[in-house]
Design an enzyme around this catalytic site. Structure first.
Site, PDB file in Angstrom:
ATOM      1  N   CYS A  14      -0.470   0.499   7.711  1.00  0.00           N
ATOM      2  CA  CYS A  14      -0.956   0.886   6.389  1.00  0.00           C
ATOM      3  C   CYS A  14      -2.349   1.505   6.478  1.00  0.00           C
ATOM      4  O   CYS A  14      -2.714   2.353   5.676  1.00  0.00           O
ATOM      5  CB  CYS A  14      -0.981  -0.325   5.466  1.00  0.00           C
ATOM      6  SG  CYS A  14       0.672  -0.885   5.084  1.00  0.00           S
ATOM      7  N   GLU A  50       0.840  -1.207   0.000  1.00  0.00           N
ATOM      8  CA  GLU A  50       0.000   0.000   0.000  1.00  0.00           C
ATOM      9  C   GLU A  50       0.872   1.253   0.000  1.00  0.00           C
ATOM     10  O   GLU A  50       0.548   2.261  -0.639  1.00  0.00           O
ATOM     11  CB  GLU A  50      -0.898   0.032   1.250  1.00  0.00           C
ATOM     12  CG  GLU A  50      -1.867  -1.127   1.398  1.00  0.00           C
ATOM     13  CD  GLU A  50      -1.276  -2.317   2.153  1.00  0.00           C
ATOM     14  OE1 GLU A  50      -0.072  -2.628   1.946  1.00  0.00           O
ATOM     15  OE2 GLU A  50      -1.996  -2.941   2.932  1.00  0.00           O
TER      16      GLU A  50
END
Ligand SMILES: NC(=O)c1ccc[n+]([C@@H]2O[C@H](COP(=O)([O-])OP(=O)(O)OC[C@H]3O[C@@H](n4cnc5c(N)ncnc54)[C@H](OP(=O)(O)O)[C@@H]3O)[C@@H](O)[C@H]2O)c1
Length: 353
Positions: free
Chosen positions: A88, A56
């Site tokens: 994340c 991510e």
């Protein structure tokens, strides 16, 4: 550029995730595709190695401000904890992503909770898109995290009549160079390679992942494990050559089964503790039999050569089967020709009751 559906983006994210196979352990493989508000791809990423940025984060860095209001399509639930990198889930919230589409929830209690954090921040979260496909791409990691011991692949080579050596004990080589190259690639995708001390005494294998054409070692080497109840591995065995880490797993170190041999369940639990998520069991037939008897094999990869021997040891010994009703039933999931040989991949069928 044409816009991309969430389903297409997930297919791409699964492809990206696969690029990390063999280098992310003890972490999972993860892929991520970021779409802007119009469905245009503005970032892509995958997790390449443990300690490196998560998928991510790579995709967000590519997208920059274009992530705002967009959709993150990710193969595994974004992590919610600070490990070697930050969570994340928070990074996605901070970037202003409005929707996160996840294929598979994270079974790791330490890192899970990302979906809840995202929802609490007002981000729409959808779960399960191409879940089965993403699960298959991460099967070793997911299986090992759910149950606390590694995913075990038993690999063997045999003739069409199931022999693993000739009557005089010679076995090099039963299969072709193409098949052996394939095995070295397989070694490159696992965290540990296991062999019984019988194989070490008979063949003195190196158990490293190598380029067979020039003999060079792969950058990442799996841990070599010799299952050796009483420490019979010779001091000059090639498996001790320093080319990769080696563990001579004795019954004293691991724990003994009722026969005084290495307790295989305890061995797998100890490997899990060391961060091993996928194991390649390379034999020999006696150790493979013991693993099968204990129900500890998840996948079988057999290389079958178009040759017959008619005598000599078989690829599998004493798997606890004495009558046909006890046969270990398998499902063939893939048959691929590798050079002149066949690579047959099979999964044990779950027993009823
Ligand atoms: N074709 C192939 O794919 C392939 C692959 C590998 C080997 N091979 C052939 O297989 C032959 C060797 O076979 P093998 O059956 O003697 O060797 P093996 O399966 O590699 O080793 C068996 C030994 O592992 C040790 N062991 C430790 N814990 C155990 C446990 N819980 N259960 C069972 N065994 C345990 C035992 O010795 P201790 O009790 O002393 O620990 C046992 O004798 C060689 O000829 C080799 O060429 C063929």
């Amino acid at each position: 550029m044409a816009s991309v559906s969430v389903d297409e983006a997930m297919r791409r994210a699964i492809e990206l995730a696969a690029r990390g196979l063999g280098t992310t352990s003890p972490n999972p493989v993860v892929g991520c595709v970021l779409l802007d508000e119009d469905g245009q791809v503005v970032g892509e990423g995958f997790h390449a190695y443990a300690g490196g940025p998560h998928a991510e984060i790579v995709a967000l860095a590519q997208a920059g401000r274009r992530a705002k209001g967009g959709t993150a399509v990710v193969t595994l639930e974004p992590c919610d904890h600070t490990g070697r990198t930050g969570p994340c889930s928070s990074a996605l919230v901070q970037a202003g992503v409005s929707r996160v589409v996840i294929a598979v929830p994270d079974p790791n209690p330490v890192a899970s909770g990302g979906a809840a954090t995202l929802r609490a921040a007002g981000v729409r979260v959808d779960l399960g898109v191409r879940g089965e496909e993403a699960e298959a791409g991460n099967v070793a990691w997911l299986t090992s995290m759910r149950r606390g011991w590694p995913y075990v692949i038993w690999k063997y080579a045999a003739t069409l009549d199931g022999r693993s050596a000739a009557a005089d004990g010679t076995s090099m080589w039963i299969t072709s160079e193409a098949a052996r190259i394939d095995v070295h690639a397989l070694r490159g995708t696992v965290d540990a390679v296991l062999a019984g001390v019988g194989t070490v005494l008979a063949d003195d294998p190196r158990l490293t992942a190598r380029n067979l054409r020039d003999g060079s070692l792969a950058i990442r080497q799996p841990l070599r494990v010799v299952v050796d109840s009483s420490g019979r591995t010779p001091a000059d065995a090639q498996v001790r050559d320093g080319a990769a880490r080696t563990w001579i797993a004795t019954a004293d170190a691991v724990g003994a089964d009722p026969d005084g041999r290495v307790d295989l369940s305890a061995l797998l639990a100890a490997l899990h503790q060391r961060g091993v998520r996928a194991v390649l069991l390379e034999g020999g037939p006696r150790l493979a039999g013991a693993f099968l008897r204990a129900g500890l094999i998840d996948k079988i990869v057999g290389y079958v050569a178009p040759r017959l021997l008619g005598a000599g040891p078989t690829a599998l010994v004493d798997a606890g089967v004495t009558t046909i009703a006890e046969a270990i039933d398998l499902e063939f999931v893939d048959v691929t020709q590798v050079g002149p040989d066949l690579r047959i991949t099979a999964l044990p069928r779950k027993r009823e009751g």
